[in-house]
Design a protein around this motif. Structure first.
Motif, PDB file in Angstrom:
ATOM      1  N   CYS A  52      -3.648   1.100  20.581  1.00 50.72           N
ATOM      2  CA  CYS A  52      -2.793   0.039  20.100  1.00 50.72           C
ATOM      3  C   CYS A  52      -1.588  -0.155  21.034  1.00 50.72           C
ATOM      4  CB  CYS A  52      -2.335   0.437  18.709  1.00 50.72           C
ATOM      5  SG  CYS A  52      -1.943  -0.941  17.689  1.00 50.72           S
ATOM      6  N   LEU A  53      -1.019   0.950  21.488  1.00 49.84           N
ATOM      7  CA  LEU A  53       0.099   0.865  22.431  1.00 49.84           C
ATOM      8  C   LEU A  53      -0.349   0.243  23.743  1.00 49.84           C
ATOM      9  CD1 LEU A  53       1.783   4.280  21.659  1.00 49.84           C
ATOM     10  CD2 LEU A  53       3.054   2.142  21.899  1.00 49.84           C
ATOM     11  N   ALA A  54      -1.558   0.606  24.169  1.00 49.33           N
ATOM     12  CA  ALA A  54      -2.080   0.032  25.413  1.00 49.33           C
ATOM     13  C   ALA A  54      -2.298  -1.470  25.253  1.00 49.33           C
ATOM     14  CB  ALA A  54      -3.382   0.734  25.808  1.00 49.33           C
ATOM     15  N   ALA A  86      -0.381  -4.419  27.358  1.00 46.89           N
ATOM     16  CA  ALA A  86      -1.152  -5.414  28.124  1.00 46.89           C
ATOM     17  C   ALA A  86      -0.804  -6.833  27.667  1.00 46.89           C
ATOM     18  CB  ALA A  86      -2.654  -5.154  27.952  1.00 46.89           C
ATOM     19  N   PHE A  87      -0.683  -7.005  26.360  1.00 47.43           N
ATOM     20  CA  PHE A  87      -0.344  -8.321  25.816  1.00 47.43           C
ATOM     21  C   PHE A  87       1.026  -8.766  26.328  1.00 47.43           C
ATOM     22  CE2 PHE A  87       1.797 -10.906  22.591  1.00 47.43           C
ATOM     23  CZ  PHE A  87       0.866 -11.909  22.379  1.00 47.43           C
ATOM     24  N   LEU A  88       1.970  -7.863  26.357  1.00 48.16           N
ATOM     25  CA  LEU A  88       3.315  -8.207  26.832  1.00 48.16           C
ATOM     26  C   LEU A  88       3.281  -8.540  28.320  1.00 48.16           C
ATOM     27  CD1 LEU A  88       5.410  -5.547  24.892  1.00 48.16           C
ATOM     28  CD2 LEU A  88       5.479  -8.035  24.571  1.00 48.16           C
ATOM     29  N   ALA A  89       2.525  -7.745  29.077  1.00 41.65           N
ATOM     30  CA  ALA A  89       2.476  -7.965  30.533  1.00 41.65           C
ATOM     31  C   ALA A  89       1.939  -9.351  30.857  1.00 41.65           C
ATOM     32  CB  ALA A  89       1.616  -6.885  31.186  1.00 41.65           C
ATOM     33  N   ALA A  90       1.099  -9.893  29.966  1.00 45.80           N
ATOM     34  CA  ALA A  90       0.492 -11.205  30.225  1.00 45.80           C
ATOM     35  C   ALA A  90       1.379 -12.354  29.749  1.00 45.80           C
ATOM     36  CB  ALA A  90      -0.876 -11.274  29.537  1.00 45.80           C
ATOM     37  N   GLY A  91       2.571 -12.045  29.255  1.00 46.13           N
ATOM     38  CA  GLY A  91       3.390 -13.091  28.636  1.00 46.13           C
ATOM     39  C   GLY A  91       4.693 -13.378  29.369  1.00 46.13           C
ATOM     40  N   ARG A 120       7.368 -13.646  21.958  1.00 48.36           N
ATOM     41  CA  ARG A 120       6.305 -12.815  22.519  1.00 48.36           C
ATOM     42  C   ARG A 120       6.324 -11.397  21.934  1.00 48.36           C
ATOM     43  NH1 ARG A 120       1.652 -14.329  25.322  1.00 48.36           N
ATOM     44  NH2 ARG A 120       0.743 -12.444  26.150  1.00 48.36           N
ATOM     45  N   VAL A 121       7.499 -10.795  21.821  1.00 48.31           N
ATOM     46  CA  VAL A 121       7.516  -9.425  21.280  1.00 48.31           C
ATOM     47  C   VAL A 121       7.151  -9.418  19.795  1.00 48.31           C
ATOM     48  CG1 VAL A 121       9.042  -8.365  22.991  1.00 48.31           C
ATOM     49  CG2 VAL A 121      10.038  -9.377  20.950  1.00 48.31           C
ATOM     50  N   CYS A 122       7.480 -10.481  19.081  1.00 49.60           N
ATOM     51  CA  CYS A 122       7.042 -10.556  17.678  1.00 49.60           C
ATOM     52  C   CYS A 122       5.519 -10.639  17.609  1.00 49.60           C
ATOM     53  CB  CYS A 122       7.685 -11.752  16.976  1.00 49.60           C
ATOM     54  SG  CYS A 122       9.450 -11.505  16.625  1.00 49.60           S
ATOM     55  N   GLU A 128       8.756   1.078  20.171  1.00 50.60           N
ATOM     56  CA  GLU A 128       9.958   0.346  20.559  1.00 50.60           C
ATOM     57  C   GLU A 128      10.055   0.205  22.064  1.00 50.60           C
ATOM     58  OE1 GLU A 128      13.019   1.616  17.144  1.00 50.60           O
ATOM     59  OE2 GLU A 128      13.864   1.640  19.144  1.00 50.60           O
ATOM     60  N   ARG A 129       9.600   1.244  22.758  1.00 49.17           N
ATOM     61  CA  ARG A 129       9.787   1.256  24.210  1.00 49.17           C
ATOM     62  C   ARG A 129       9.023   0.127  24.900  1.00 49.17           C
ATOM     63  NH1 ARG A 129       8.949   7.124  25.116  1.00 49.17           N
ATOM     64  NH2 ARG A 129      10.310   7.347  23.312  1.00 49.17           N
ATOM     65  N   ALA A 130       7.840  -0.209  24.395  1.00 47.93           N
ATOM     66  CA  ALA A 130       7.031  -1.254  25.051  1.00 47.93           C
ATOM     67  C   ALA A 130       7.751  -2.617  25.008  1.00 47.93           C
ATOM     68  CB  ALA A 130       5.636  -1.320  24.429  1.00 47.93           C
ATOM     69  N   PRO A 131       8.130  -3.125  23.834  1.00 43.82           N
ATOM     70  CA  PRO A 131       8.857  -4.406  23.842  1.00 43.82           C
ATOM     71  C   PRO A 131      10.229  -4.317  24.514  1.00 43.82           C
ATOM     72  CG  PRO A 131       8.692  -3.524  21.604  1.00 43.82           C
ATOM     73  CD  PRO A 131       7.813  -2.693  22.457  1.00 43.82           C
ATOM     74  N   ALA A 132      10.894  -3.163  24.410  1.00 42.10           N
ATOM     75  CA  ALA A 132      12.210  -3.037  25.062  1.00 42.10           C
ATOM     76  C   ALA A 132      12.042  -3.190  26.573  1.00 42.10           C
ATOM     77  CB  ALA A 132      12.853  -1.700  24.716  1.00 42.10           C
ATOM     78  N   GLY A 133      10.996  -2.559  27.123  1.00 49.34           N
ATOM     79  CA  GLY A 133      10.764  -2.657  28.569  1.00 49.34           C
ATOM     80  C   GLY A 133      10.472  -4.096  28.986  1.00 49.34           C
ATOM     81  N   TYR A 134       9.636  -4.740  28.175  1.00 52.81           N
ATOM     82  CA  TYR A 134       9.303  -6.144  28.465  1.00 52.81           C
ATOM     83  C   TYR A 134      10.556  -7.013  28.421  1.00 52.81           C
ATOM     84  CZ  TYR A 134       7.637 -10.878  27.360  1.00 52.81           C
ATOM     85  OH  TYR A 134       7.449 -12.234  27.328  1.00 52.81           O
TER      86      TYR A 134
END
Lengths: 239, 239
Positions: A73-75, A79-84, A92-94, A136-142
């Motif tokens: 799920c984290l992966a 990936a979804f964020l990287a494509a946005g 996008r983060v929502c 949290e870290r994934a959307p924060a990084g994005y």
């Protein structure tokens, strides 16, 4: 072992290795029957009828058998964020939080049992806290990348990421506490809508209204800002 | 053991039991010299020259020796919140975060060394995550009580609590990464100001302006809400 002990299915419809399912089911059964503290990896592999090495090929630790799909799920989320890169960032983060919900909602019985187990076992609660931090870290990084440049970009990114995860968690927990009844997706969408209202763009302006329409809001200077924002949302049709 | 290994002083000026300080210093020294995974409670008590029972009278677990003041700080925060039933709620939870900052800022050398240790040890990071969750729970509980009644009160409470903790954490981490240089308090105040701007009342209107002044904001319907809120903050003098 009843069939309801099976691990959640995958959202992508792929088959999971049966050994992984058997380990998840065995871990759950032992945690519930004997207690978490009294269960070792050796107990789990003995019940599942596989070797220790197989366990650690599937899961980095005993705790991960209770949360078997977080890594995927984290992966997916990353990936979804990287494509946005062109999307409105807060929207996008929502949207990126949706697969997490789906992971829980695709097997309500499993999710509800896990929720109850986690609530009653401090060790699992601590593990879950660390998982939530990773979410949290994934959307924060994005968002940090998207807000790079302006003053307070990183601050804004971290705060919004925390707000998104908290809103998602609130709606998810309510759904789990209601034994997985009701529309989890609608509840999460509603909760995330509150975050978008506070921080980001709401839905695109109502049909038939041009983007150049103007909205005038008049407010007392002493009014709390959130009330002013509520007025504003109403005026903008983004309730 | 150099004197810089001493545990942080107490904000209230009270003396701490020397044994507690000795255990914190011993745990730190061993974690840094041998590594966290290679250090047992027995090693720590041997170096400090006390018995195991004394260790567990001071700390519930080995990890707690690295974060010796969180319990006091959480208790202070909870008491501060309990005494603030009449305050504007968002302002109160922002103010409640201050003792946490002070706990870190009163002994920068200790805090910076702990930050570096925590960053390099996954087990301590997981522990810290669970502590951060507890810091969220106190303001969330307070806000849930304050927002009880309106629809989405609990959601709003959880989201604001998470945003406050994230803003505080962002400013604190920046300060720790800069080796404890600069004005930590000003950085945290600035960060919390962003949360207040998004969710709560800002500072009271500028001197000489009555609370009945009106502010008019005109905005394109298609503008992202956060930009409108920025305009609004400027107009309201709450930047």
């Amino acid at each position: 072992m009843s069939s309801s002990s099976a691990a959640p299915g995958r959202g992508d419809g792929a088959e999971k290795p049966p050994m992984r399912d058997a380990l998840v089911a065995a871990a759950f059964r032992l945690f519930l029957e004997r207690g978490y503290e009294q269960t070792t990896v050796d107990d789990v592999v003995a019940l599942a009828g596989v070797g220790r090495r197989s366990f650690f090929r599937c899961f980095p630790s005993e705790d991960d058998a209770v949360f078997p799909d977080h890594e995927r799920c984290l992966a997916d989320m990353t990936a979804f964020l990287a494509a946005g890169a062109d999307d409105e960032p807060v929207r996008r983060v929502c949207a990126a939080a949706r697969p997490v919900l789906r992971m829980h909602a695709e097997n309500p019985a499993f999710s509800v049992r896990r929720y109850r187990l986690t609530e009653s076992v401090p060790g699992l609660r601590a593990y879950e806290s660390s998982v939530v931090r990773r979410y949290e870290r994934a959307p924060a990084g994005y968002l940090r990348a998207r807000f790079a440049g302006p003053r307070d970009g990183a601050l804004r990114a971290d705060v919004i990421a925390a707000a998104v995860v908290a809103a998602h968690h609130n709606a998810l927990r309510s759904w789990l506490r209601s034994d997985g009844k009701g529309d989890a997706e609608a509840a999460v969408d509603h909760a995330l809508g509150q975050v978008r209202a506070a921080f980001g763009a709401g839905p695109v302006a109502a049909a038939g209204k041009g983007p150049e329409d103007v909205v005038v809001v008049v407010s007392r200077r002493g009014a709390p800002l959130w009330r002013v924002v509520q007025e504003l949302e109403t005026a903008l049709g983004r309730g």
